[in-house]
Design a protein around this motif. Structure first.
Motif, PDB file in Angstrom:
ATOM      1  N   ILE A 340       0.819  -1.208   0.000  1.00  0.00           N
ATOM      2  CA  ILE A 340       0.000   0.000   0.000  1.00  0.00           C
ATOM      3  C   ILE A 340       0.859   1.266   0.000  1.00  0.00           C
ATOM      4  O   ILE A 340       0.448   2.317  -0.506  1.00  0.00           O
ATOM      5  N   ALA A 341       2.068   1.170   0.550  1.00  0.00           N
ATOM      6  CA  ALA A 341       2.957   2.341   0.570  1.00  0.00           C
ATOM      7  C   ALA A 341       3.241   2.850  -0.836  1.00  0.00           C
ATOM      8  O   ALA A 341       3.453   4.059  -1.040  1.00  0.00           O
ATOM      9  N   ARG A 342       3.264   1.962  -1.807  1.00  0.00           N
ATOM     10  CA  ARG A 342       3.478   2.389  -3.189  1.00  0.00           C
ATOM     11  C   ARG A 342       2.326   3.257  -3.672  1.00  0.00           C
ATOM     12  O   ARG A 342       2.542   4.282  -4.337  1.00  0.00           O
ATOM     13  N   ILE A 343       1.110   2.851  -3.375  1.00  0.00           N
ATOM     14  CA  ILE A 343      -0.063   3.623  -3.790  1.00  0.00           C
ATOM     15  C   ILE A 343      -0.038   4.996  -3.125  1.00  0.00           C
ATOM     16  O   ILE A 343      -0.279   6.026  -3.776  1.00  0.00           O
ATOM     17  N   GLU A 344       0.273   5.013  -1.839  1.00  0.00           N
ATOM     18  CA  GLU A 344       0.263   6.265  -1.087  1.00  0.00           C
ATOM     19  C   GLU A 344       1.384   7.199  -1.524  1.00  0.00           C
ATOM     20  O   GLU A 344       1.212   8.428  -1.523  1.00  0.00           O
ATOM     21  N   ALA A 345       2.529   6.622  -1.931  1.00  0.00           N
ATOM     22  CA  ALA A 345       3.637   7.452  -2.392  1.00  0.00           C
ATOM     23  C   ALA A 345       3.279   8.182  -3.680  1.00  0.00           C
ATOM     24  O   ALA A 345       3.707   9.320  -3.901  1.00  0.00           O
ATOM     25  N   VAL A 371       1.092  -5.134   3.007  1.00  0.00           N
ATOM     26  CA  VAL A 371       0.762  -5.731   1.704  1.00  0.00           C
ATOM     27  C   VAL A 371      -0.709  -6.152   1.697  1.00  0.00           C
ATOM     28  O   VAL A 371      -1.142  -6.938   2.548  1.00  0.00           O
ATOM     29  N   LEU A 372      -1.441  -5.626   0.725  1.00  0.00           N
ATOM     30  CA  LEU A 372      -2.861  -5.925   0.579  1.00  0.00           C
ATOM     31  C   LEU A 372      -3.037  -6.978  -0.506  1.00  0.00           C
ATOM     32  O   LEU A 372      -2.555  -6.811  -1.633  1.00  0.00           O
ATOM     33  N   SER A 373      -3.747  -8.073  -0.174  1.00  0.00           N
ATOM     34  CA  SER A 373      -3.945  -9.174  -1.122  1.00  0.00           C
ATOM     35  C   SER A 373      -5.396  -9.617  -1.089  1.00  0.00           C
ATOM     36  O   SER A 373      -6.047  -9.607  -0.035  1.00  0.00           O
ATOM     37  N   LEU A 374      -5.904 -10.016  -2.244  1.00  0.00           N
ATOM     38  CA  LEU A 374      -7.245 -10.575  -2.316  1.00  0.00           C
ATOM     39  C   LEU A 374      -7.237 -12.020  -1.831  1.00  0.00           C
ATOM     40  O   LEU A 374      -6.302 -12.775  -2.104  1.00  0.00           O
ATOM     41  N   THR A 375      -8.280 -12.410  -1.124  1.00  0.00           N
ATOM     42  CA  THR A 375      -8.509 -13.818  -0.806  1.00  0.00           C
ATOM     43  C   THR A 375      -9.220 -14.461  -1.995  1.00  0.00           C
ATOM     44  O   THR A 375      -9.687 -13.762  -2.902  1.00  0.00           O
ATOM     45  N   PRO A 376      -9.338 -15.789  -2.019  1.00  0.00           N
ATOM     46  CA  PRO A 376     -10.091 -16.416  -3.114  1.00  0.00           C
ATOM     47  C   PRO A 376     -11.498 -15.851  -3.286  1.00  0.00           C
ATOM     48  O   PRO A 376     -11.949 -15.624  -4.414  1.00  0.00           O
ATOM     49  N   SER A 377     -12.208 -15.600  -2.184  1.00  0.00           N
ATOM     50  CA  SER A 377     -13.554 -15.025  -2.320  1.00  0.00           C
ATOM     51  C   SER A 377     -13.484 -13.565  -2.749  1.00  0.00           C
ATOM     52  O   SER A 377     -14.379 -13.064  -3.441  1.00  0.00           O
ATOM     53  N   GLY A 378     -12.415 -12.868  -2.370  1.00  0.00           N
ATOM     54  CA  GLY A 378     -12.260 -11.476  -2.759  1.00  0.00           C
ATOM     55  C   GLY A 378     -12.005 -11.290  -4.239  1.00  0.00           C
ATOM     56  O   GLY A 378     -12.295 -10.214  -4.801  1.00  0.00           O
ATOM     57  N   ARG A 379     -11.465 -12.325  -4.888  1.00  0.00           N
ATOM     58  CA  ARG A 379     -11.200 -12.207  -6.326  1.00  0.00           C
ATOM     59  C   ARG A 379     -12.481 -11.976  -7.117  1.00  0.00           C
ATOM     60  O   ARG A 379     -12.457 -11.349  -8.176  1.00  0.00           O
ATOM     61  N   LEU A 380     -13.589 -12.482  -6.612  1.00  0.00           N
ATOM     62  CA  LEU A 380     -14.872 -12.249  -7.275  1.00  0.00           C
ATOM     63  C   LEU A 380     -15.271 -10.780  -7.234  1.00  0.00           C
ATOM     64  O   LEU A 380     -16.069 -10.325  -8.054  1.00  0.00           O
TER      65      LEU A 380
END
Length: 391
Positions: A340-345, A371-380
Motif C-alpha cells: 500500500i505504501a506504493r499507492i500512497e507514495a 501488503v494488501l492481497s485478495l482472498t479467493p472469495s475477494g477475487r470475485l
C-alpha cells in the motif's frame, strides 16, 4: 520509506515489449481487439515498420536496460513465419538488449501450431507458446467461431509441449447455458493435457461485436452473474486441487517458473513498450509515467513509421491519481498483492485503513505488513473493492 515507495513504478518492476500482430485468418464473434482479416496480405512492410518503431523507442528511453520479456500477441502472430519473428526479436535485442533467459511468448491458434515450423520459431528465440484452445467441446468451439475442433486442440497442445518447455492454454468459460458438471468434465479433459499454465476467462460480451449485437437482438442470453460466480469458484477449487493454483485472478501455474513474466510486469507496475497497430504501452521517463497507444489502422501505423519514424498515436502523461488507481487495480490481481505504501507514495494520500479493516473482516482481503492481497472469495469482487479503495 522503502525503495518501492520511493520508486513505486517503472522498469525496476520489470521491462517488457508487447508486439501486436493485427491479422487473423478468422475474426471471432466475441473479439473486440484491434484485428483485421489476414487475406493474402504481405507481412513484410508491417514487420519492418514494427522493427523500426521498436528502434525508435530507444531514443525516447535511453536509461532503460535490457528486456525481461517479449510478448507477440494479436490478432494471430502464429501466422508469421519464423524469419519474421526473428527479425522482430533481433530489432528488440539491437535496440534494448534481451536478457539471457528472458521469456519470449508467442500466441498461437491450434491449427497454426499443427502446420507451423515450431522448431524454426524456437530457433528464432520463442521459448513459450500460448495456445488459444478456448474449449475442448466441439459445440462450444462452433459457437465461439473457432476454426479448429477439440481433437485438433488436443493435438496442438501435445505438439507444442514436444517443442517448448513452457506452454500455456487459454480457455473461455461461463458460456450461455453452460452447465457446471460439463465444465468440470471439460476441465478434467484440459488438465489431462499436462500443460503447466492455464489462462481461464469468463466470456465477456462487448458492445459492437457480433455477440454484442446478437444479445441486443435476443439471440444470445449471457450467463447470469450469480452463475458466473459459481463457475469461477468451481474453477478455482478444481485447479487448486489439481496443482495449478491461481497466482492471479484468471491465471494458474504449476510452479512459479511457469508464471507469465510478461503479465506480471503489467500487474506489478513495470514498464512495457507497445509496438504494432493499436498496441498500448506504459513507460517511465524522467520520473513521469506515460500511457500511449499506437495508431490502430495497419496502413496508418506503417505510413507514420515510414514518414515520422514512429507509430505512436496519442501519448499522455499520467496524473498521480491515475497512476495510483492503475497500480491498485493491477496490483491486486496477482496473489502476491501490493504494498500500500506504493499507492500512497504516488497519490500523496493514505489508503483508508477503515475500509481495509472492513474488507478483512468480510474475508475478502488480507493485510499483512502493509501488503494488501485478495482472498479467493475477494477475487470475485476485485473491481468493486478497487473502486472502493480508490475513492
Amino acid at each position: 520509506m522503502t525503495d518501492e515507495a520511493l520508486h513505486p513504478f517503472g522498469p525496476h518492476f520489470g521491462f517488457g515489449l508487447y508486439v501486436h500482430w493485427p491479422y487473423c485468418a478468422r475474426i471471432c464473434p466475441y473479439c473486440d481487439f484491434n484485428v483485421y482479416a489476414a487475406k493474402d496480405r504481405d507481412p513484410s512492410l508491417l514487420v519492418e515498420a514494427i522493427c523500426a518503431d521498436i528502434r525508435a523507442h530507444r531514443n525516447r528511453m535511453p536509461e532503460h536496460g535490457a528486456l525481461d520479456s517479449v510478448y507477440l500477441g494479436g490478432g494471430t502472430p502464429s501466422l508469421l513465419a519464423p524469419g519474421d519473428v526473428e527479425r522482430i526479436l533481433k530489432a528488440a535485442d539491437e535496440a534494448f538488449g534481451v536478457k539471457p533467459g528472458a521469456e519470449i511468448t508467442l500466441e498461437a491458434n491450434p491449427n497454426d501450431v499443427m502446420r507451423a515450423d515450431l522448431a524454426g520459431l524456437r530457433s528464432a528465440g520463442v521459448n513459450r507458446l500460448s495456445v488459444g484452445v478456448q474449449s475442448l467441446r466441439d459445440s462450444a468451439l462452433a459457437f465461439l467461431g473457432r476454426d479448429h475442433d477439440a481433437d485438433g486442440a488436443r493435438a496442438s497442445v501435445a505438439q507444442a509441449m514436444r517443442v517448448f518447455r513452457s506452454v500455456s492454454v487459454d480457455l473461455i468459460y461461463a458460456r450461455p447455458e453452460q452447465q457446471a458438471d460439463d465444465w468440470q468434465n471439460e476441465l478434467a479433459d484440459v488438465l489431462a493435457l499436462g500443460m503447466p499454465h492455464l489462462s481461464l476467462y469468463e466470456l465477456t460480451i462487448k458492445e459492437g461485436t457480433p455477440f454484442g449485437l446478437a444479445v441486443g437482438r435476443g439471440q444470445i442470453t449471457p450467463m447470469p452473474d450469480d452463475d458466473q460466480a459459481d463457475m469461477f469458484e468451481l474453477t478455482q477449487d478444481i485447479l487448486g486441487k489439481a496443482g495449478l493454483p491461481a497466482y492471479e485472478v484468471s491465471n494458474h501455474a504449476m510452479s512459479p517458473e511457469h508464471q507469465s513474466v510478461h503479465n506480471l510486469i503489467y500487474w506489478q507496475g513495470g514498464d512495457w513498450i507497445g509496438a504494432g497497430p493499436g498496441a498500448h504501452g506504459r513507460v517511465t521517463v524522467g520520473g513521469h509515467r506515460y500511457a500511449y497507444e499506437a495508431h490502430r489502422r495497419p496502413e496508418v501505423y506503417t505510413a507514420n513509421v515510414q514518414a515520422l519514424g514512429s507509430g505512436w498515436g496519442d501519448a499522455e502523461r499520467l496524473e498521480p491519481n491515475a497512476i495510483a488507481q492503475e497500480l491498485l487495480a493491477m496490483g491486486l490481481r496477482p496473489a502476491s498483492g501490493i504494498d500500500i505504501a506504493r499507492i500512497e507514495a504516488v497519490s500523496g494520500r493514505p489508503v483508508s485503513r477503515e475500509k481495509i479493516a472492513v474488507f478483512v473482516d468480510q474475508g475478502w482481503v488480507t493485510f499483512d505488513q502493509g501488503v494488501l492481497s485478495l482472498t479467493p472469495s475477494g477475487r470475485l469482487l476485485a473491481d468493486a473493492l478497487t473502486a472502493q479503495l480508490a475513492s
